[in-house]
Design a protein around this motif. Structure first.
Motif, mmCIF file in Angstrom:
data_model
loop_
_atom_site.group_PDB
_atom_site.id
_atom_site.type_symbol
_atom_site.label_atom_id
_atom_site.label_comp_id
_atom_site.label_asym_id
_atom_site.label_seq_id
_atom_site.Cartn_x
_atom_site.Cartn_y
_atom_site.Cartn_z
ATOM 1 N N THR A 106 13.066 49.031 12.634
ATOM 2 C CA THR A 106 13.663 49.675 13.812
ATOM 3 C C THR A 106 13.145 49.066 15.111
ATOM 4 O O THR A 106 13.780 49.171 16.147
ATOM 5 C CB THR A 106 13.335 51.175 13.829
ATOM 6 O OG1 THR A 106 11.902 51.330 13.772
ATOM 7 C CG2 THR A 106 13.995 51.899 12.664
ATOM 8 N N HIS A 107 11.958 48.449 15.059
ATOM 9 C CA HIS A 107 11.363 47.722 16.184
ATOM 10 C C HIS A 107 10.127 47.004 15.679
ATOM 11 O O HIS A 107 9.751 47.166 14.521
ATOM 12 C CB HIS A 107 11.060 48.637 17.379
ATOM 13 C CG HIS A 107 10.070 49.741 17.105
ATOM 14 N ND1 HIS A 107 10.268 50.707 16.148
ATOM 15 C CD2 HIS A 107 8.880 50.042 17.689
ATOM 16 C CE1 HIS A 107 9.242 51.541 16.155
ATOM 17 N NE2 HIS A 107 8.377 51.164 17.065
ATOM 18 N N GLY A 108 9.507 46.224 16.556
ATOM 19 C CA GLY A 108 8.463 45.326 16.087
ATOM 20 C C GLY A 108 7.050 45.880 16.028
ATOM 21 O O GLY A 108 6.124 45.132 15.710
ATOM 22 N N HIS A 109 6.842 47.161 16.294
ATOM 23 C CA HIS A 109 5.475 47.685 16.250
ATOM 24 C C HIS A 109 4.890 47.567 14.832
ATOM 25 O O HIS A 109 5.579 47.803 13.840
ATOM 26 C CB HIS A 109 5.442 49.146 16.706
ATOM 27 C CG HIS A 109 5.446 49.275 18.204
ATOM 28 N ND1 HIS A 109 5.687 50.463 18.852
ATOM 29 C CD2 HIS A 109 5.232 48.350 19.172
ATOM 30 C CE1 HIS A 109 5.621 50.264 20.168
ATOM 31 N NE2 HIS A 109 5.351 48.996 20.381
ATOM 32 N N ALA A 110 3.588 47.228 14.812
ATOM 33 C CA ALA A 110 2.930 46.860 13.549
ATOM 34 C C ALA A 110 2.997 47.951 12.484
ATOM 35 O O ALA A 110 3.097 47.646 11.293
ATOM 36 C CB ALA A 110 1.481 46.490 13.834
ATOM 37 N N ASP A 111 2.957 49.212 12.887
ATOM 38 C CA ASP A 111 2.986 50.269 11.867
ATOM 39 C C ASP A 111 4.362 50.366 11.200
ATOM 40 O O ASP A 111 4.503 50.981 10.151
ATOM 41 C CB ASP A 111 2.557 51.631 12.442
ATOM 42 C CG ASP A 111 3.387 52.075 13.632
ATOM 43 O OD1 ASP A 111 3.795 51.223 14.450
ATOM 44 O OD2 ASP A 111 3.640 53.291 13.762
ATOM 45 N N HIS A 112 5.373 49.744 11.790
ATOM 46 C CA HIS A 112 6.721 49.762 11.201
ATOM 47 C C HIS A 112 7.013 48.506 10.387
ATOM 48 O O HIS A 112 7.831 48.532 9.479
ATOM 49 C CB HIS A 112 7.778 49.944 12.297
ATOM 50 C CG HIS A 112 7.614 51.250 13.008
ATOM 51 N ND1 HIS A 112 8.386 52.349 12.726
ATOM 52 C CD2 HIS A 112 6.724 51.651 13.947
ATOM 53 C CE1 HIS A 112 7.983 53.368 13.466
ATOM 54 N NE2 HIS A 112 6.974 52.970 14.214
ATOM 55 N N THR A 113 6.321 47.409 10.728
ATOM 56 C CA THR A 113 6.609 46.126 10.068
ATOM 57 C C THR A 113 5.590 45.798 8.970
ATOM 58 O O THR A 113 5.718 44.773 8.304
ATOM 59 C CB THR A 113 6.598 44.971 11.096
ATOM 60 O OG1 THR A 113 5.295 44.906 11.709
ATOM 61 C CG2 THR A 113 7.648 45.186 12.178
ATOM 62 N N GLY A 153 14.050 51.300 25.138
ATOM 63 C CA GLY A 153 13.391 52.409 25.839
ATOM 64 C C GLY A 153 11.960 52.524 25.351
ATOM 65 O O GLY A 153 11.011 52.197 26.056
ATOM 66 N N HIS A 154 11.795 52.961 24.090
ATOM 67 C CA HIS A 154 10.451 52.995 23.494
ATOM 68 C C HIS A 154 9.876 51.577 23.548
ATOM 69 O O HIS A 154 8.757 51.361 24.022
ATOM 70 C CB HIS A 154 10.534 53.505 22.075
ATOM 71 C CG HIS A 154 9.259 53.376 21.300
ATOM 72 N ND1 HIS A 154 8.122 54.075 21.638
ATOM 73 C CD2 HIS A 154 8.929 52.604 20.230
ATOM 74 C CE1 HIS A 154 7.152 53.736 20.799
ATOM 75 N NE2 HIS A 154 7.607 52.858 19.941
ATOM 76 N N THR A 155 10.645 50.626 23.034
ATOM 77 C CA THR A 155 10.379 49.203 23.244
ATOM 78 C C THR A 155 11.711 48.557 23.604
ATOM 79 O O THR A 155 12.770 49.145 23.376
ATOM 80 C CB THR A 155 9.844 48.514 21.963
ATOM 81 O OG1 THR A 155 10.820 48.693 20.911
ATOM 82 C CG2 THR A 155 8.507 49.079 21.517
ATOM 83 N N GLY A 167 13.917 55.165 14.203
ATOM 84 C CA GLY A 167 12.610 54.593 14.560
ATOM 85 C C GLY A 167 11.897 55.460 15.574
ATOM 86 O O GLY A 167 11.849 56.692 15.435
ATOM 87 N N ASP A 168 11.360 54.834 16.612
ATOM 88 C CA ASP A 168 10.618 55.586 17.624
ATOM 89 C C ASP A 168 11.451 55.807 18.887
ATOM 90 O O ASP A 168 10.920 56.162 19.941
ATOM 91 C CB ASP A 168 9.310 54.874 17.983
ATOM 92 C CG ASP A 168 8.347 54.821 16.795
ATOM 93 O OD1 ASP A 168 8.690 55.354 15.717
ATOM 94 O OD2 ASP A 168 7.259 54.243 16.949
ATOM 95 N N ALA A 169 12.771 55.584 18.805
ATOM 96 C CA ALA A 169 13.642 55.882 19.947
ATOM 97 C C ALA A 169 13.842 57.390 20.047
ATOM 98 O O ALA A 169 13.663 57.993 21.105
ATOM 99 C CB ALA A 169 14.986 55.174 19.791
HETATM 100 FE FE LIG Z 1 6.655 52.302 17.963
#
Ligand SMILES: [Fe+2]
Length: 231
Positions: free
Chosen positions: A50-57, A97-99, A114-116
């Protein structure tokens, strides 16, 4: 389209979507995803985020290495607008927005956010672009009521604690909490419209809360930014 939610880390939520025997992992950080896919007779075809933050990838490498699935960059997907899974189209929309690189996946009635957008709240604005974030939220608000929100974290309790500060007299908050199941965290957009302050910044009760904080409330953009600025 089918979906299964996997909890990992302290409050992360990842997903497996499938159609026929073709599966897509989104934010696949949970170690049991592949075993589940195998036991269900599924082929893990794709891995994305959903985005590139490490906890998601964090699960990408392992999933791709262990299964031969193809990694699909979420930025490419949102530029393309969709992907096909088992002959069914999954739409991928930019959701900055979030990223800046945040995207949402829309498949059938499922919306993987994701985190949106969380169940009951929205993500922090790490991109610094509150105007883009507002456009994202406005877009998500145009999707149908029965859309089911599958978010990147379980923040339900904290989000409703904040909602109660903003709208102490909103009876929907208790109803929302009574439906909370940590084993299957989701909400409909209809529910979000009833409890999520970040969907409700034009409601009289939210505006009067913002006025009390001394924040500007003259325009929709001001109300949004004021609410996002509440500590
Ligand atoms: Fe995030």
């Amino acid at each position: 389209m089918h979906i299964r939610q996997f909890r990992y880390g302290s409050d992360n939520l990842g997903y497996l979507l499938w159609e026929g025997n073709q599966a897509l992992a989104i934010d696949g950080g949970a170690p049991e995803i592949l075993a589940f896919a195998e036991s269900a007779g599924l082929v893990l075809a794709f891995v994305s985020n959903t985005h590139g933050h490490a906890d998601h990838t964090s699960g990408n490498k392992r999933l791709v290495g262990d299964s031969g699935a193809r990694y699909l960059d979420h930025r490419d997907l949102s530029a393309r607008g969709s992907l096909e899974l088992g002959g069914t189209v999954i739409r991928v929309y930019p959701a900055p927005g979030h990223t800046e690189d945040s995207v949402v996946f829309h498949a059938g009635s499922f919306l993987v956010t994701g985190d949106a957008l969380f169940n009951g709240t929205v993500g922090n604005c790490f991109s610094g672009d509150l105007d883009a974030f507002l456009r994202t939220i406005r877009f998500l608000m145009t999707l149908p009521d029965h859309t089911v929100v599958y978010a990147g974290h379980d923040y339900v309790k904290a989000s409703m604690a904040f909602a109660r500060i903003v709208e102490p007299d909103n009876p929907e908050i208790d109803r929302f909490l009574s439906g909370y199941d940590p084993k299957h965290v989701r909400s409909t957009l209809a529910e979000e419209r009833r409890v999520n302050p970040y969907f409700r910044f034009n409601e009289e009760s939210v505006v009067s809360f913002l006025k009390k904080t001394g924040s500007p409330v003259g325009t929709e953009t001001e109300r949004w930014k004021s609410l996002m600025g509440v500590e």
